[in-house]
Design a protein around this motif. Structure first.
Motif, short mmCIF file in Angstrom:
data_model
loop_
_atom_site.label_atom_id
_atom_site.label_comp_id
_atom_site.label_asym_id
_atom_site.label_seq_id
_atom_site.Cartn_x
_atom_site.Cartn_y
_atom_site.Cartn_z
N ARG A 116 48.50 27.99 34.16
CA ARG A 116 48.77 29.41 34.37
C ARG A 116 50.09 29.80 33.71
O ARG A 116 51.01 29.01 33.63
CB ARG A 116 48.86 29.71 35.86
N ILE A 117 50.13 31.04 33.25
CA ILE A 117 51.37 31.65 32.79
C ILE A 117 51.55 32.95 33.55
O ILE A 117 50.63 33.77 33.62
CB ILE A 117 51.37 31.91 31.27
N ASN A 141 48.55 35.14 44.01
CA ASN A 141 47.41 35.68 43.27
C ASN A 141 46.39 34.55 43.08
O ASN A 141 46.71 33.51 42.51
CB ASN A 141 47.89 36.20 41.91
N PRO A 142 45.15 34.74 43.55
CA PRO A 142 44.17 33.66 43.49
C PRO A 142 43.70 33.31 42.08
O PRO A 142 43.06 32.29 41.88
CB PRO A 142 43.01 34.18 44.35
N GLY A 143 43.98 34.16 41.11
CA GLY A 143 43.62 33.84 39.73
C GLY A 143 42.18 34.07 39.38
O GLY A 143 41.67 33.46 38.44
N THR A 175 42.85 42.60 44.84
CA THR A 175 43.36 41.22 44.74
C THR A 175 44.79 41.19 45.23
O THR A 175 45.34 42.22 45.64
CB THR A 175 43.22 40.68 43.29
N ILE A 176 45.39 40.04 45.19
CA ILE A 176 46.77 39.88 45.63
C ILE A 176 47.65 39.71 44.40
O ILE A 176 47.37 38.89 43.53
CB ILE A 176 46.93 38.65 46.55
N ASP A 225 45.01 28.87 30.79
CA ASP A 225 43.72 29.11 31.45
C ASP A 225 43.71 30.47 32.15
O ASP A 225 42.68 31.13 32.22
CB ASP A 225 43.41 28.01 32.45
N TYR A 226 44.87 30.86 32.69
CA TYR A 226 44.97 32.17 33.35
C TYR A 226 46.34 32.74 33.05
O TYR A 226 47.36 32.08 33.25
CB TYR A 226 44.77 32.02 34.86
#
Length: 197
Positions: free
Chosen positions: A56-57, A179-181, A173-174, A82-83
């Motif tokens: 993640r970034i 954040n669940p991504g 979303t959060i 990836d996200y």
């Protein structure tokens, strides 16, 4: 500007860490302003070396000056990990206006944050207001580390629609650390609702 050289150096460092047992699916790059833009280069360099993407970034108000008019490949963007999530707080000022990531969060209006007023005389105090709004993004995101789930964000086409309640039935979303991504697109969240201004 040296952001590409520094970003590539970060990517090489992360690739070296992988050799020492740090798996790609557990590397989370977090950057603010110019650091956010560097993470785009870091993610691409990491992939070129390892053929794996970073997990993640998180790009906190990526720098706008010198980047807003540059090619998309020169900015943080979807695909660098990836996200990729971007948080906008001073879009059009010190932050970019570009929608770049898997998910782009606009906090409040994404341009000027509460208590970061321009002032009464046009031309005076605007740079202070921009710095205030730009730095507010760090404070908001850091708050979510110890207060998970604080900011609910709604998929929405504009801040006006969000503030008028037009998007109340849209996907939620959060925003922030928890954040669940799994969301994509443009989302708006209010920090004032939770007393974090």
């Amino acid at each position: 500007m040296y952001s590409n050289y520094l970003g590539k150096a970060i990517g090489r460092l992360l690739a070296d860490l992988r050799l020492f047992g740090f798996p790609s699916n557990q590397i989370h790059g977090i950057g603010f302003s110019l650091g956010s833009q560097m993470l785009g280069y870091a993610g691409n360099t990491y992939f070129d070396i390892t053929l794996e993407k970073l997990w993640r970034i998180t790009a906190i108000d990526p720098a706008g000056p010198c980047f807003s008019n540059s090619l998309i490949v020169e900015q943080i963007r979807s695909g660098a990990a990836d996200y990729v999530e971007v948080y906008h707080c001073n879009a059009g000022g010190l932050g970019t206006t570009s929608v770049l990531a898997d998910v782009d969060f606009f906090l409040n209006d994404g341009k000027v944050q509460p208590n970061c007023h321009v002032g009464f005389i046009p031309g005076f105090g605007e740079s202070d207001a921009a710095r205030c709004s730009h730095k507010a993004c760090i404070r908001y995101w850091a708050y979510t580390v110890t207060h998970p789930g604080t900011y609910l964000a709604w998929a929405c086409d504009s801040y006006k629609d969000f503030s008028d309640g037009v998007c109340a039935a849209n996907q939620v979303t959060i925003a922030g650390y928890s954040n669940p991504g799994n969301a994509s697109g443009v989302f708006y969240a209010s920090t004032e609702t939770y007393g974090v201004i």
